[in-house]
Design a protein around this motif. Structure first.
Motif, PDB file in Angstrom:
ATOM      1  N   GLU A  30     -23.576 -11.235 -60.732  1.00 17.13           N
ATOM      2  CA  GLU A  30     -24.598 -11.992 -60.011  1.00 17.13           C
ATOM      3  C   GLU A  30     -24.694 -13.386 -60.626  1.00 17.13           C
ATOM      4  O   GLU A  30     -24.837 -13.514 -61.838  1.00 17.13           O
ATOM      5  N   SER A  40     -32.394 -11.684 -50.161  1.00 16.97           N
ATOM      6  CA  SER A  40     -33.241 -10.498 -50.357  1.00 16.97           C
ATOM      7  C   SER A  40     -34.598 -10.834 -50.975  1.00 16.97           C
ATOM      8  O   SER A  40     -35.474  -9.978 -51.044  1.00 16.97           O
ATOM      9  N   ILE A  46     -39.638  -5.961 -43.441  1.00 12.10           N
ATOM     10  CA  ILE A  46     -39.847  -4.857 -42.485  1.00 12.10           C
ATOM     11  C   ILE A  46     -38.678  -3.871 -42.532  1.00 12.10           C
ATOM     12  O   ILE A  46     -37.514  -4.265 -42.536  1.00 12.10           O
ATOM     13  N   ILE A 329     -24.653  -9.957 -43.512  1.00  7.60           N
ATOM     14  CA  ILE A 329     -25.700  -8.926 -43.401  1.00  7.60           C
ATOM     15  C   ILE A 329     -27.021  -9.629 -43.102  1.00  7.60           C
ATOM     16  O   ILE A 329     -27.882  -9.819 -43.959  1.00  7.60           O
ATOM     17  N   THR A 335     -33.251  -3.317 -43.982  1.00  3.88           N
ATOM     18  CA  THR A 335     -33.363  -1.945 -43.475  1.00  3.88           C
ATOM     19  C   THR A 335     -32.039  -1.206 -43.607  1.00  3.88           C
ATOM     20  O   THR A 335     -31.991  -0.041 -44.031  1.00  3.88           O
TER      21      THR A 335
END
Ligand code: FAD
Length: 448
Positions: A30, A40, A46, A329, A335
């Motif tokens: 990272e 993120s 949600i 993504i 989700t």
């Protein structure tokens, strides 16, 4: 067997957790100092039910399964969540037709949905505008603390043996006789398998391995208000457009009112600025749906996130056997992350005949609570902060994201020095050397 994952967002951390069921050596690289510092970190949080992604797409496939997995993961990993259900509200006859389309899609995607008429929706959600003409209701939708999600998933992957290399960007990679060579500013490594989960930068990583696709940033801005300004029964959406699900009005798991995002294509992958026009759009849109939201000046924080938009609109999940792209993504990627991880790890395990470990730790202990109250707005105790630092939080921001200290109404005005003192004691560094985030002294960050 040595596996590298590039990127510690929710996708990279979820893959690390799933892979840590097996006897393989896992290294996550990272470039930032902590997990979940990219897309993120700033999103609506949600866990979508899965009714609005086009049937047959990867988005639809992974969203519905991801929703089911999150119901289980939040319990195992102690992630704050509120399963309130989603409603999509129609304000016009045209919107009512959109609800019908969504209902059909939901059914095709295997999602539990129903249509409410005007009377029912106003009774269920009294905060809505009187002009609501109906709604689509999906009971399985919920909201989680998205920054805590990456942290919790990472802590559990570490408990199961995964290694995280922070502040270690992958700067080059190439095929090599014994595997794939990864170069970082610290070292050269060789891996048998590499998974590219680098979010907005997944296209540059893929290119080095001969894959060609483009990821473009799409910004979304938000306004956050203090807790209990409005208590909503549901997560409220307008009828969606082609490019966005629209401005959402929701209570976070902690009970704050949050509104946003807008959707704006931009050119920079680093531009997280908020704008007067953007926030005004978000505010006026939300006010149309929930007229009782407080004045804009009562907002305690404004922020923006960047979606990683793939060409073609669907997730890009491809492999040549040794190198995987898990790219583009976009929403509903939070989700979908556990389901993407489950699916690709199953495929890898079958292909390579990986053996599951005898013991997998499936839970994560919450931080212990006790001692003095350090953050009064959020009632965060000294023991929670000390434990967060002991589990790796090195900066004020890292402590905030783990404990919520400094995230309340006063936005750290009162607890900042106390948090810095604990970090300095636990890490044995001078008080004045404690940073807000890596490379950012506290005073500079507060002036930003
Ligand atoms: C405004 C907005 C609202 C959203 N709302 C929702 C929602 O409500 N529900 C939902 O399901 N989804 C939502 N999403 C989508 C969701 O946030 C993303 O799909 C998800 O966070 C993507 O995770 P990721 O791990 O792929 O990317 P990221 O979180 O960006 O992780 C990629 C990581 O790779 C690292 N990296 C990049 N290059 C390198 C390198 N060379 N070396 C090492 N590391 C590198 C980055 O630092 C980053 O940490 C929203 C997104 C936005 C922007």
């Amino acid at each position: 067997m040595r596996v590298a994952i590039i990127g510690a967002g929710i996708v990279g951390t979820s893959i690390a957790r799933e892979l840590s069921h097996y006897s393989v050596e896992i290294h996550v690289f990272e470039k930032n100092e902590d997990v979940g510092m990219g897309t993120s970190k700033a999103n609506t949080g949600i866990i979508h039910a899965g009714f609005d992604d086009p049937p047959g797409t990867l988005r639809a496939k992974y969203c519905a399964r991801g929703n089911a997995l999150w119901h289980q993961w939040v319990k195992e990993l102690n992630i704050p969540a509120a399963w309130r259900g989603e409603i999509v509200v129609a304000l016009s006859d045209n919107d009512l037709k959109t609800l019908e389309d969504l209902r059909r899609r939901g059914i095709e995607n295997g999602v539990d949905v129903e249509i409410w008429d005007a009377e029912k929706v106003k009774k269920e959600e009294p905060n809505l505008t009187k002009s609501a003409k109906g709604a689509l209701y999906a009971p399985t939708g919920g909201v989680i603390e998205s920054f805590m999600a990456s942290i919790a998933v990472m802590e559990n992957a570490v408990a199961n043996g995964a290694h995280f290399h922070f502040n270690e960007p992958v700067i080059h990679l190439e095929e090599f006789s014994e595997g794939i060579k990864i170069k970082t500013p610290r070292e050269d490594y060789i891996f048998d398998l590499v998974i590219n989960a680098a979010g907005l930068y997944a296209d540059s990583i893929a290119k080095k391995m001969g894959f060609d696709f483009k990821i473009t940033p799409r910004k979304g801005e938000y306004l956050l208000f203090k807790k209990n300004t409005i208590n909503l029964n549901y997560i409220i959406f307008p009828a969606p457009t082609k490019i966005s699900k629209g401005v959402v009005v929701e209570n976070t798991p902690a009970g704050n009112l949050m509104i946003g995002p807008n959707a704006q294509n931009i050119s920079s992958k680093e531009d997280l600025s908020t704008t007067q026009d953007g926030l005004e759009y978000v505010y006026s849109f939300a006010k149309k749906i929930v007229p009782g939201i407080p004045p804009r000046r009562d907002s305690i924080k404004q922020f923006a996130g960047l979606r990683a938009e793939p060409e073609g609109g669907d997730f890009i999940i491809t492999t040549d056997g040794e190198f995987w792209n898990v790219a583009g993504i976009r929403s509903p990627g939070l989700t979908a992350a556990p389901a993407i991880a489950e699916d690709i790890v199953n495929k890898i395990a079958n292909e390579l005949d990986l053996k599951p470990k005898e013991r997998f730790i499936n839970y994560r202990k919450p931080y212990p609570v006790g001692g003095k109250i350090i953050c009064e707005c959020e009632a965060v105790s000294e023991m929670e902060i000390r434990e967060a630092v002991r589990r790796g939080a090195a900066t004020v921001e890292a402590v905030q994201r783990r404990t919520r200290a400094g995230m309340g109404t006063c936005q750290a005005t009162f607890c900042l020095a106390r948090v810095m003192k604990i970090i300095s004691e636990e890490r044995n560094i001078p008080f004045e050397k404690v940073e807000f985030k890596k490379g950012a002294p506290v005073v500079i960050e507060k002036l930003r």
